[in-house]
Motif scaffolding. Structure first.
Motif, short mmCIF file in Angstrom:
data_model
loop_
_atom_site.label_atom_id
_atom_site.label_comp_id
_atom_site.label_asym_id
_atom_site.label_seq_id
_atom_site.Cartn_x
_atom_site.Cartn_y
_atom_site.Cartn_z
N SER A 42 0.83 -1.19 0.00
CA SER A 42 0.00 0.00 0.00
C SER A 42 0.87 1.24 0.00
O SER A 42 1.84 1.33 0.75
CB SER A 42 -0.91 0.01 1.23
N GLY A 43 0.53 2.20 -0.84
CA GLY A 43 1.29 3.44 -0.89
C GLY A 43 0.51 4.58 -0.26
O GLY A 43 -0.71 4.55 -0.14
N LYS A 44 1.23 5.64 0.17
CA LYS A 44 0.59 6.80 0.77
C LYS A 44 0.15 7.77 -0.33
O LYS A 44 0.82 7.90 -1.34
CB LYS A 44 1.57 7.50 1.72
N PRO A 45 -0.98 8.45 -0.13
CA PRO A 45 -1.43 9.39 -1.14
C PRO A 45 -0.47 10.56 -1.29
O PRO A 45 0.16 10.99 -0.34
CB PRO A 45 -2.79 9.85 -0.61
N GLN A 46 -0.37 11.10 -2.51
CA GLN A 46 0.49 12.23 -2.79
C GLN A 46 -0.23 13.53 -2.46
O GLN A 46 -1.44 13.65 -2.63
CB GLN A 46 0.88 12.23 -4.28
N VAL A 259 -1.34 7.40 -12.02
CA VAL A 259 0.06 6.97 -11.95
C VAL A 259 0.13 5.77 -11.03
O VAL A 259 -0.39 5.80 -9.91
CB VAL A 259 0.96 8.11 -11.45
N VAL A 260 0.77 4.70 -11.50
CA VAL A 260 0.87 3.47 -10.72
C VAL A 260 2.34 3.08 -10.60
O VAL A 260 3.17 3.42 -11.43
CB VAL A 260 0.07 2.32 -11.35
N SER A 261 2.64 2.36 -9.54
CA SER A 261 3.96 1.79 -9.33
C SER A 261 3.78 0.47 -8.61
O SER A 261 2.70 0.17 -8.07
CB SER A 261 4.85 2.72 -8.50
N LYS A 262 4.84 -0.32 -8.57
CA LYS A 262 4.75 -1.62 -7.90
C LYS A 262 4.34 -1.45 -6.44
O LYS A 262 3.53 -2.21 -5.91
CB LYS A 262 6.10 -2.34 -8.00
N THR A 263 4.88 -0.43 -5.78
CA THR A 263 4.60 -0.25 -4.35
C THR A 263 3.24 0.39 -4.08
O THR A 263 2.78 0.38 -2.94
CB THR A 263 5.69 0.60 -3.70
N SER A 264 2.61 0.97 -5.09
CA SER A 264 1.30 1.61 -4.86
C SER A 264 0.13 0.72 -5.27
O SER A 264 -1.02 1.10 -5.07
CB SER A 264 1.22 2.94 -5.62
N LEU A 265 0.42 -0.44 -5.85
CA LEU A 265 -0.66 -1.34 -6.23
C LEU A 265 -1.41 -1.83 -5.01
O LEU A 265 -0.81 -2.03 -3.94
CB LEU A 265 -0.11 -2.53 -7.02
N PRO A 266 -2.71 -2.05 -5.12
CA PRO A 266 -3.49 -2.49 -3.95
C PRO A 266 -3.13 -3.91 -3.54
O PRO A 266 -2.64 -4.70 -4.34
CB PRO A 266 -4.93 -2.41 -4.45
N ALA A 267 -3.38 -4.21 -2.28
CA ALA A 267 -3.06 -5.55 -1.76
C ALA A 267 -4.06 -6.60 -2.25
O ALA A 267 -3.74 -7.78 -2.29
CB ALA A 267 -3.05 -5.52 -0.23
N ALA A 268 -5.26 -6.17 -2.61
CA ALA A 268 -6.29 -7.07 -3.14
C ALA A 268 -6.78 -6.52 -4.47
O ALA A 268 -6.65 -5.32 -4.74
CB ALA A 268 -7.45 -7.17 -2.15
N PRO A 269 -7.34 -7.36 -5.35
CA PRO A 269 -7.77 -6.89 -6.67
C PRO A 269 -8.71 -5.70 -6.58
O PRO A 269 -9.64 -5.65 -5.77
CB PRO A 269 -8.47 -8.12 -7.25
#
Length: 277
Positions: A42-46, A259-269
């Protein structure tokens, strides 16, 4: 809303890759399962929406929905890709790579912009000679997996008339399903590999039916699904209701870019709906 969209489009048009950026990180071609392990967090919002920032971080990809089945995908080194490039719906800037499919004229063109260096058609010269692409442009690798489509004239099947294009960049794999008409074989799934983000047609009639599309998305195991090719709010929400049955989160974005990154992808679909149709 209109102002945000115009600002985002203007920023995308101003982005220019520099030679230094192109030389920062060498690119390798590891095997699919190694390159796209599907690790998520999970990533933190910008504070400033990442979709509106001019530059991308080395691990980020920007995806902008132009409409129908056309997206503009931008890599960290600002390689631009237009999916299902056609004469009707195009991104605001010429891409470096254009990919196409053969089902309808809204998915391809015989007159691509001559400024595009790489035009990849998703169908071959004959049913026995499917298209096969695997190219590297700076920090982006693009390859395809052929699938069949319905022949709208005869009612039969056009073998290898569609391609699922896979775009590898920023340690992620993004798949565009094109005009998919059938579920996938194990061989096709193995060729595609693990996907992080999938751009999926969800109209439920012209392409694959809703149950079949859900089956494909479950098999691909992508953490993020971005719907396309849905024509109306009715067909979109029909797909979203089915997604909710499978406990997938649904988010409605306010602007047609993310904008997506590996670390910001959700933990579930999760299904992320970008405005457009």
């Amino acid at each position: 809303m209109v102002g945000l969209v115009r600002l985002m489009m203007a920023l995308a048009a101003l982005c220019v890759a520099t030679p230094a950026a192109a030389q920062d990180a060498p690119v390798t071609k590891p095997e699919m399962r190694e390159n796209c392990p599907g690790l998520v967090a999970s990533g933190k919002p910008q504070v400033i929406p990442a979709a509106l920032r001019l530059a991308l971080n080395p691990d980020q990809v920007r995806i902008t929905y132009s409409g129908h089945s056309t997206f503009l995908i931008e890599s960290p080194q600002l390689v631009r890709i237009a999916t299902d490039y056609n004469d009707y719906v195009r991104p605001p800037v010429p891409p470096d790579i254009a990919t196409m499919n053969h089902a309808h004229s809204t998915h391809y063109t015989d007159r691509p912009d001559p400024r595009i260096p790489h035009v990849l058609r998703g169908w071959g010269t004959s049913p026995d000679r499917p298209a096969r692409h695997d190219i590297q442009v700076r920090d982006v690798r693009v390859r395809n997996v052929p699938t069949n489509i319905r022949d709208w004239i005869t009612g039969g099947t056009e073998r290898h008339g569609n391609s699922i294009f896979v775009y590898e960049m920023a340690n992620m794999c993004i798949a565009h399903l094109g005009h998919l008409h059938h579920t996938l074989t194990q061989q096709q799934l193995d060729e595609i590999g693990r996907i992080d983000v999938v751009l999926a047609p969800v109209d439920g009639t012209m392409t694959l039916d809703t149950d079949g599309m859900i089956e494909v998305l479950q098999a691909l195991k992508a953490q993020m699904v971005i719907p396309m090719h849905f024509f109306s709010s009715y067909t979109l929400h029909r797909f979203l209701e089915r997604a909710k049955v499978h406990k997938w989160d649904v988010e409605m974005a306010e602007i047609p870019s993310t904008v997506v990154s590996k670390t910001s992808l959700p933990a579930a679909p999760k299904v992320l709906v970008l405005p457009g149709h």
